[in-house]
Structure formats: C-alpha cells, structure tokens
Design a protein around this motif. Structure first.
Motif, PDB file in Angstrom:
ATOM      1  N   PHE A  84       0.876  -1.176   0.000  1.00 39.04           N
ATOM      2  CA  PHE A  84       0.000   0.000   0.000  1.00 39.04           C
ATOM      3  C   PHE A  84       0.910   1.221   0.000  1.00 39.04           C
ATOM      4  O   PHE A  84       1.757   1.377   0.883  1.00 39.04           O
ATOM      5  N   CYS A  85       0.741   2.052  -1.010  1.00 38.75           N
ATOM      6  CA  CYS A  85       1.615   3.210  -1.189  1.00 38.75           C
ATOM      7  C   CYS A  85       0.760   4.476  -1.195  1.00 38.75           C
ATOM      8  O   CYS A  85      -0.236   4.550  -1.922  1.00 38.75           O
ATOM      9  N   MET A  86       1.131   5.457  -0.391  1.00 44.41           N
ATOM     10  CA  MET A  86       0.404   6.727  -0.441  1.00 44.41           C
ATOM     11  C   MET A  86       1.369   7.899  -0.310  1.00 44.41           C
ATOM     12  O   MET A  86       2.424   7.790   0.320  1.00 44.41           O
ATOM     13  N   ILE A  87       0.992   8.994  -0.953  1.00 47.92           N
ATOM     14  CA  ILE A  87       1.763  10.232  -0.870  1.00 47.92           C
ATOM     15  C   ILE A  87       0.862  11.294  -0.255  1.00 47.92           C
ATOM     16  O   ILE A  87      -0.221  11.596  -0.777  1.00 47.92           O
ATOM     17  N   ILE A  88       1.308  11.825   0.880  1.00 45.15           N
ATOM     18  CA  ILE A  88       0.537  12.842   1.606  1.00 45.15           C
ATOM     19  C   ILE A  88       1.064  14.224   1.217  1.00 45.15           C
ATOM     20  O   ILE A  88       2.261  14.501   1.375  1.00 45.15           O
ATOM     21  N   ASP A  89       0.196  15.049   0.717  1.00 52.49           N
ATOM     22  CA  ASP A  89       0.542  16.446   0.446  1.00 52.49           C
ATOM     23  C   ASP A  89       0.079  17.249   1.654  1.00 52.49           C
ATOM     24  O   ASP A  89      -1.116  17.543   1.808  1.00 52.49           O
ATOM     25  N   ASN A 107       0.589  20.282   2.427  1.00 55.51           N
ATOM     26  CA  ASN A 107       0.149  21.650   2.130  1.00 55.51           C
ATOM     27  C   ASN A 107      -1.306  21.672   1.676  1.00 55.51           C
ATOM     28  O   ASN A 107      -2.099  22.517   2.102  1.00 55.51           O
ATOM     29  N   LYS A 108      -1.662  20.729   0.803  1.00 55.02           N
ATOM     30  CA  LYS A 108      -3.015  20.695   0.241  1.00 55.02           C
ATOM     31  C   LYS A 108      -3.948  19.769   1.024  1.00 55.02           C
ATOM     32  O   LYS A 108      -5.146  19.711   0.734  1.00 55.02           O
ATOM     33  N   ASN A 109      -3.393  19.018   1.992  1.00 55.20           N
ATOM     34  CA  ASN A 109      -4.182  18.062   2.785  1.00 55.20           C
ATOM     35  C   ASN A 109      -4.894  17.040   1.889  1.00 55.20           C
ATOM     36  O   ASN A 109      -6.097  16.789   2.018  1.00 55.20           O
ATOM     37  N   THR A 110      -4.134  16.480   0.971  1.00 59.76           N
ATOM     38  CA  THR A 110      -4.662  15.423   0.102  1.00 59.76           C
ATOM     39  C   THR A 110      -3.776  14.190   0.216  1.00 59.76           C
ATOM     40  O   THR A 110      -2.588  14.285   0.547  1.00 59.76           O
ATOM     41  N   ILE A 111      -4.386  13.062  -0.088  1.00 59.67           N
ATOM     42  CA  ILE A 111      -3.641  11.796  -0.071  1.00 59.67           C
ATOM     43  C   ILE A 111      -3.900  11.057  -1.376  1.00 59.67           C
ATOM     44  O   ILE A 111      -5.052  10.812  -1.748  1.00 59.67           O
ATOM     45  N   MET A 112      -2.821  10.729  -2.072  1.00 53.90           N
ATOM     46  CA  MET A 112      -2.875   9.905  -3.276  1.00 53.90           C
ATOM     47  C   MET A 112      -2.419   8.502  -2.873  1.00 53.90           C
ATOM     48  O   MET A 112      -1.439   8.354  -2.146  1.00 53.90           O
ATOM     49  N   TYR A 113      -3.130   7.479  -3.323  1.00 60.32           N
ATOM     50  CA  TYR A 113      -2.754   6.132  -2.891  1.00 60.32           C
ATOM     51  C   TYR A 113      -3.003   5.099  -3.984  1.00 60.32           C
ATOM     52  O   TYR A 113      -3.859   5.262  -4.856  1.00 60.32           O
ATOM     53  N   THR A 114      -2.221   4.022  -3.909  1.00 60.57           N
ATOM     54  CA  THR A 114      -2.354   2.862  -4.791  1.00 60.57           C
ATOM     55  C   THR A 114      -2.140   1.609  -3.957  1.00 60.57           C
ATOM     56  O   THR A 114      -1.212   1.546  -3.149  1.00 60.57           O
ATOM     57  N   LYS A 115      -2.988   0.625  -4.172  1.00 62.03           N
ATOM     58  CA  LYS A 115      -2.908  -0.638  -3.427  1.00 62.03           C
ATOM     59  C   LYS A 115      -2.547  -1.765  -4.390  1.00 62.03           C
ATOM     60  O   LYS A 115      -3.134  -1.883  -5.462  1.00 62.03           O
ATOM     61  N   LEU A 118      -2.894  -7.708 -18.253  1.00 61.78           N
ATOM     62  CA  LEU A 118      -3.107  -8.261 -16.917  1.00 61.78           C
ATOM     63  C   LEU A 118      -2.614  -7.338 -15.811  1.00 61.78           C
ATOM     64  O   LEU A 118      -3.056  -7.443 -14.670  1.00 61.78           O
ATOM     65  N   VAL A 119      -1.685  -6.461 -16.148  1.00 66.46           N
ATOM     66  CA  VAL A 119      -1.081  -5.596 -15.136  1.00 66.46           C
ATOM     67  C   VAL A 119      -1.828  -4.270 -15.103  1.00 66.46           C
ATOM     68  O   VAL A 119      -1.761  -3.477 -16.040  1.00 66.46           O
ATOM     69  N   LEU A 120      -2.561  -4.067 -14.044  1.00 65.87           N
ATOM     70  CA  LEU A 120      -3.359  -2.849 -13.915  1.00 65.87           C
ATOM     71  C   LEU A 120      -3.292  -2.356 -12.480  1.00 65.87           C
ATOM     72  O   LEU A 120      -3.694  -3.052 -11.546  1.00 65.87           O
ATOM     73  N   PHE A 121      -2.764  -1.167 -12.309  1.00 62.69           N
ATOM     74  CA  PHE A 121      -2.736  -0.535 -10.993  1.00 62.69           C
ATOM     75  C   PHE A 121      -3.556   0.744 -11.060  1.00 62.69           C
ATOM     76  O   PHE A 121      -3.478   1.502 -12.026  1.00 62.69           O
ATOM     77  N   GLU A 122      -4.323   0.967 -10.020  1.00 63.29           N
ATOM     78  CA  GLU A 122      -5.226   2.112  -9.981  1.00 63.29           C
ATOM     79  C   GLU A 122      -4.736   3.114  -8.943  1.00 63.29           C
ATOM     80  O   GLU A 122      -4.182   2.741  -7.910  1.00 63.29           O
ATOM     81  N   GLU A 123      -4.968   4.366  -9.226  1.00 65.68           N
ATOM     82  CA  GLU A 123      -4.566   5.438  -8.313  1.00 65.68           C
ATOM     83  C   GLU A 123      -5.796   6.257  -7.941  1.00 65.68           C
ATOM     84  O   GLU A 123      -6.623   6.580  -8.797  1.00 65.68           O
ATOM     85  N   LYS A 124      -5.928   6.564  -6.649  1.00 64.76           N
ATOM     86  CA  LYS A 124      -7.035   7.404  -6.190  1.00 64.76           C
ATOM     87  C   LYS A 124      -6.490   8.524  -5.314  1.00 64.76           C
ATOM     88  O   LYS A 124      -5.388   8.415  -4.762  1.00 64.76           O
ATOM     89  N   GLN A 125      -7.297   9.578  -5.195  1.00 62.74           N
ATOM     90  CA  GLN A 125      -6.894  10.713  -4.360  1.00 62.74           C
ATOM     91  C   GLN A 125      -8.083  11.159  -3.517  1.00 62.74           C
ATOM     92  O   GLN A 125      -9.214  11.223  -4.004  1.00 62.74           O
TER      93      GLN A 125
END
Length: 469
Positions: free
Chosen positions: A340-345, A347-355, A390-397
């Motif tokens: 589980f990977c996430m990047i916390i901004d 300054n903007k109080n947002t989180i981008m993540y990929t599982k 077959l290789v598909l990774f999704e990103e959400k924010q």
C-alpha cells in the motif's frame, strides 16, 4: 576427516603427519607390500606415539600375515573397508578379569579380531585398585567364584562412572547373586560361553554407547548451530530495525506512528516514511512473502528500490508499476510483495494512494470507517512488458480532513486466531474506531489471540486537531 598415507619410511610419514595435522583427525597408514621386521615395528610405534602427541587417531592397513602379532601394539586392518566396519570398536578398552586362562585367551582373541583393545588379568588384580572407569571401558568379570569384594569393586566402578560397562560371566550357582547386581551390571553371560553370543553382546553394548555419545555430540553441535543462528538473527534484527523510519513522526501538522512486531524477531513486513519535496510525505506499507531472514533480506532490497525511485514519480501508480518491474527483475522466482503506497501532500491536505493486493487502508471520516481500495495485483507476478492486459494498478486521491485518521495494517492482525475464530476486519474496524489514535491499544486487543504472522500497524492523523486527545 581422514588422510591415507602410503608408508615409505618413518621420516617421510613423520613429515606428512605434521604437515596435515591441522586438516585431518584420522590418519591411515598403508603398509601393503612392506615387510614387517623389528626395525619397522619400532618405526610404527614411533608413528603411533607421534599421533598421540598430536592428538590424532592412527590406523594401519596391511593384508599381509606377520610373524609379529602387531595387534598387540597398534590398530591394524586388512582393508579400508574392514577398518570402516570394525573401527568403531577400536576405541573401546575391554578388561578381562578371569582365572580360567583358556577361556580368558579365547575371549581376548575374539575381541581382538573384532578390533577391541584388550587387557586381561587374573581375578586377584581386580581388587583394591583405582579403576579408570572411562566411558568406553568394558569390564568382563568372572563372577563364578563369588566374593563380596567383587560386588564392592563393581559398585565403585559404576559409582565413579555409570557409563562404564560391566559384563559378568557366571555359572548356574552364581546366577542368584548376579541377578541381585543387575542395577550395576550391563550384561550377564552364562557358561559355557557361546562365543558368537558373547561378541554380539559386547558389540551391542559398544554400539549403544557410540549411539548415545553420537547423539550427545550431535545435540551439542546443534546447540552451537542454534546459538550461531540466534546470533545471526539478532544481528539481522538489529539491521532491520535500523532500516525502520523514525517513529511518532511530527511534520507540518501531521503525525505518523507505527508498531512493528515480526513473528520471529525478524520478518517480511516493511514500512517506510520518506520525505519528498514540497512538504510531501511518501508512506509505504508492504508485506513480503515468507518469514524470517529471507523475507527480511527481500524487504531491505525493496527499501533500496523505494529510496531510488520514489522521488522520480509524482504518481503512486507509476511508482508501483516501476517497483513491480524491479521486483520481477531482481527477486527470486516465487517471491512476491503486497503493498500500500500513499503520498501525503501536507500543504493541500490530500492523499494519493495505490494498493497492490495489500489489505485495504482504513480511514475514519465522520466517525465512520471506510476502506481505501484500488485495483492492483501482487507485485512480482506479471510484467507489464509481457502482460500489459493483466497488469493494472489504480490510483485514487482523497481529501484528508481535520478529523480523519488512517490505519494501515498487514494481515497478521486480521488472521490472528482465538478459539478457531479469526480476529477479522470487522473487529479491527470496531477497535480502530474506538482507539483511533492509540496503536498500542489496538495491538492490546490481540492479547488473547494467536499470531502466526508478522504484525505491523501504522496510523496517520492531524496533530493540531487531536493535541488534547
């Protein structure tokens, strides 16, 4: 280890013994085609003495018949195969105390043919002496002429070393007295002595002793090996702990805390916190397949990849795709990573993540627990270069609100067992909602559960809204 030396002369053998003494424990001197005379015998005895000084075992091989009875002086076998078969008895010292000279010589000859070392004495020599009572001593005592002093001497031998073996040779009249000594006796042989039965009995005692002390030696070696392994695990644990990020991190209004408990002191769970440009924080939470040192080694490799590539990608999806290719390239076949990977901004109080096939992150919003899910398979399984479909990774924010709290966890907690029931995700959600800012309390809820896997938890929340909690 054994070293075979061809006998030429004493000086040559002496040089070789000294040269190889650090590398071998047993030396086998081949005497074939050598005429044994008194002068040669003296040289062989000198070789024997030298090996005693060097604390090495010495064996001689010869298929010749000699005028001199060499076995009185040295251990000698016709072939190497005979040595391997009979050599196990050569470390046993048999001591015969018997007045019947004919029977005594017959027993002596039989024992020597089977490679036992032999000392033979009259019964009177058995009394009032300080017996060696070594582990591989076998006392063969004629108990036909019963004397209470014999009982006392036998008890002295056994009390000095219970592993010293005592064999009584008896007749019918002495049977009752002998049976009363059974506590101090290893075998009883009745007259007339059957030589085959006699030597089989002695061999059985010798084999049992060898087996016992081989097991003791093996256990000692295993203990040393286990001590070495424990030391290596302890060192590996220290190294793995040194790779972990600082705990209870406070940065730009955010708090990041974690709990890391490998099941075997060291394991394949991995978490990392990496500071990026523009007040961003990358949080990586992973579970490497397997346990112990192998999984820990792979987690250290994953750490290297992350540190190299995390700053090169603005997208968690792209970072995870890169990690997938590196894991396929470098990791052993059959080793995978869920992540589980996430990047916390901050300054903007947002989180981008990929599982990537990891347990979904949990976030509390408006006093409800929501699962953070994305599409994505385990890393190290398929390469996008070969299986693009077959290789598909999704990103959400998502927006990280003031009262939000995120919990990341590995399956060690949800798969903990009590009374054949799993701890489970619903139990975790309930506990998280109750103790959202206290990892230790969440972990304490497992106190009655059995954990068969590594346990790692990580929370993220805003400090300034929770400073009075």
């Amino acid at each position: 280890m054994e070293k075979i030396l061809k006998y030429t002369n004493y000086v040559d053998v002496e040089k070789k013994l000294k040269r190889y003494s650090n590398d071998y424990d047993v030396f086998i001197v081949d005497l074939n085609n050598i005429k044994i005379e008194v002068s040669i015998l003296n040289e062989l005895l000198n070789i024997f003495r030298l090996c005693k000084i060097l604390k090495k075992e010495i064996i001689f091989l010869s298929d010749s018949d000699f005028d001199i009875d060499l076995k009185k002086y040295i251990r000698i076998f016709k072939t190497y195969e005979e040595y391997k078969e009979l050599g196990i008895y050569g470390t046993f010292q048999t001591k015969i105390y018997m007045n019947n000279e004919k029977l005594r010589n017959l027993l002596k000859e039989t024992l020597m043919k089977n490679s036992f070392l032999v000392k033979e004495r009259y019964e009177s020599n058995f009394f009032n002496k300080e017996h060696d009572s070594r582990i591989k001593d076998i006392y063969i005592i004629d108990f036909t002429n019963y004397k209470s002093e014999k009982e006392e001497e036998i008890k002295k031998i056994k009390n000095k070393n219970s592993d010293t073996m005592v064999v009584l040779v008896i007749d019918v009249k002495a049977r009752e007295k002998a049976l009363k000594m059974v506590e101090f006796v290893d075998a009883i042989i009745e007259k007339p002595v059957n030589i085959t039965s006699f030597i089989n009995t002695i061999k059985k005692l010798a084999n049992a002793t060898n087996l016992k002390y081989e097991n003791i030696e093996l256990n000692n070696r295993l203990k040393l090996m286990l001590d070495d392994i424990e030391n290596e695990i302890s060192l590996a644990k220290d190294i793995q702990q040194s790779f972990l990020p600082k705990n209870n991190i406070s940065f730009n209004g955010y708090n990041i805390s974690y709990l890391f408990k490998p099941s075997n002191g060291i394991g394949g769970d991995y978490c990392d916190v990496i500071f990026l440009e523009n007040n961003k924080i990358a949080v990586i939470f992973a579970d490497i397949s397997g346990h112990g040192i192998p999984a820990a080694l792979l987690s250290s490799m994953l750490r290297v990849f992350l540190r190299e590539y995390v700053g090169k990608y603005q997208s968690t999806k792209e970072l995870v795709e890169c990690l997938n290719e590196k894991i396929i390239e470098v990791f052993p076949s059959g080793k995978f990573v869920s992540l589980f990977c996430m990047i916390i901004d901050t300054n903007k109080n947002t989180i981008m993540y990929t599982k990537a096939s990891q347990e979904p992150g949990l976030i509390i919003e408006n006093n409800k627990v929501i699962e953070l899910e994305t599409e994505g398979q385990v890393l190290g399984l398929f390469s996008k270069k070969e299986f693009s479909d077959l290789v598909l990774f999704e990103e959400k924010q998502i927006e990280f609100k003031d009262d939000s709290v995120i919990l990341l966890y590995t399956d060690g907690i949800t798969e903990a067992i009590k009374n054949d029931k799993l701890y489970g995700i619903e139990n975790l959600k309930e506990q998280f909602l109750k103790d959202r800012h206290n990892i230790d309390k969440i972990e304490h809820s497992l106190k009655d559960y059995e954990l068969d896997d590594d346990l790692t938890l990580l929370t993220v929340y805003k400090e300034y809204k929770n400073e009075n909690r």
